[in-house]
Motif scaffolding. Structure first.
Motif: not given
Length: 405
Positions: A287-292, A332-340, A386-392
């Protein structure tokens, strides 16, 4: 804050849908009310009355599922108020998390009960303004081993006692339960959590192979944040002497039923460790987690980890939290950052990186019939990236979520 009722039918197109095992180009995803009704490529399936969302050549993915998450937007769920919990949910919705398991840190009995009650209130009164939905609570602290507490307040760590933890489970909201395997009473804790239907985990532990095997026999099936605050052969030898024994690491890698998680923020683990974890456990057991913590989307500075009133201090540099120089204090990062990061730095196929943030945590916690993949019949929790995996765009139960900044 934007709020509106779900449209009768919604169609997202002109993007690549990310399925658990493949990418689907020129995808069409149709929703009615709060459910997905079709995922495919047939343009003929687009209802004439549907509201059209153009993915503009980006990606269409399931909403992210985070099973290990402490805070965000300046709040920590251990602050113990519904407002704090809602702030965390809203902060992570911005990063694509649509389902979460708010996670306790170490704290007093009263503080943990306050957190459970606050999470229950937010779960039971959810609307689109609330942000991420709460599927359950991850009872994480306070049952950690001495010397493995990380940034948590060690003064309130303790061994599990039935009279205490049974009251936590009686809240009805605990869905994941963690305890260090070597603690007195851990076996009884694992058995009780298993009977309650929880994903049972070992974390913040210096346990040996044999202690892990005993834990496994009592229902433990997951290990928190791999490589972080966990045992290795050297640490077990220091604790138990010779001959050297296996540790949590070897046990997890050797047991195909065990799952684990990684914090893919680019600061906790180097790219080769992210890639290694995926190669060893594959996306079905990783699993990916943020542990944020509360510093997500906040400026660099000094913050409390855990309860605002007396949690331990850490410093955010905008990239990661530091308990002290050289000692990390959650992300201090969200899940979108973890996926990228998992995809780009870990060199993991995109469908696998997304699966680790969606279907795998949903499967491990038993909520995969409702969320975790773009599948007809499941909740319409959908992201447009987005194409760069940013949340739109973020859609939760068929409604578009948006927050003014």
């Amino acid at each position: 804050m934007l709020r509106r009722n779900p449209v009768p039918q919604l169609c997202i197109l002109n993007g690549t849908a990310i399925l658990p095992d493949r990418l689907l180009s020129d995808a069409v995803v149709v929703c009615r009310d709060d459910r997905i009704t079709y995922v495919g490529t047939a343009q003929s399936r687009i209802p004439a009355s549907a509201e059209i969302v153009d993915a503009k050549g980006g990606y269409i993915t399931p909403g992210f599922v985070d099973i290990h998450i402490h805070g965000g937007g300046g709040a920590d769920v251990m602050d113990g108020s519904a407002d704090a919990v809602k702030t965390v949910c809203q902060s992570h919705a911005r990063h694509g998390t649509t389902t979460m398991f708010p996670t306790t840190s170490t704290g007093t009995d009263d503080q943990i009960h306050a957190m459970l009650a606050a999470c229950g209130e937010v779960r039971d009164t959810w609307n689109i303004e609330s942000g991420s939905k709460i599927a359950g609570v991850h009872l994480y602290g306070p049952y950690f081993a001495e010397g493995k507490t990380g940034c948590h307040d060690e003064s309130v760590c303790r061994a599990p006692e039935a009279a205490e933890y049974r009251r936590y489970f009686e809240s009805g909201i605990v869905g994941i339960a963690t305890c260090a395997a070597e603690l007195p009473g851990a076996a009884a804790f694992y058995r009780h959590a298993t009977k309650r239907g929880c994903l049972v985990t070992c974390g913040h532990s210096n346990s040996s192979w044999n202690e892990m095997e005993t834990a496994f026999q009592n229902g433990m099936r997951h290990v928190d944040h791999f490589w972080c605050a966990m045992s290795n052969v050297s640490s077990v030898r220091k604790r138990l002497g010779v001959p050297m024994q296996g540790s949590m690491l070897e046990y997890v890698l050797s047991n195909p039923e065990m799952s684990t998680e990684v914090i893919a923020d680019g600061m906790h683990l180097a790219p080769e460790l992210l890639s290694f974890a995926w190669r060893m456990k594959r996306s079905e057991r990783l699993c990916l987690v943020t542990d944020c913590n509360r510093a997500l989307d906040m400026p660099p500075g000094k913050y409390r980890f855990g309860p605002e009133e007396d949690g331990s201090w850490f410093t955010s540099d905008g990239k990661v939290g530091w308990a002290s120089p050289g000692s990390l204090a959650s992300s201090v990062m969200g899940m979108d950052h973890m996926v990228r990061t998992m995809h780009k730095l870990g060199n993991v196929p995109l469908q696998d990186a997304v699966r680790m943030a969606t279907l795998t945590p949903a499967e491990r916690t038993g909520i995969d019939q409702q969320v975790g993949s773009l599948t007809a019949g499941k909740q319409a929790d959908i992201l447009v990236l987005s194409k760069t995996l940013k949340v739109k765009q973020v859609h939760i139960s068929g409604e578009r979520w948006a927050q003014s900044r």
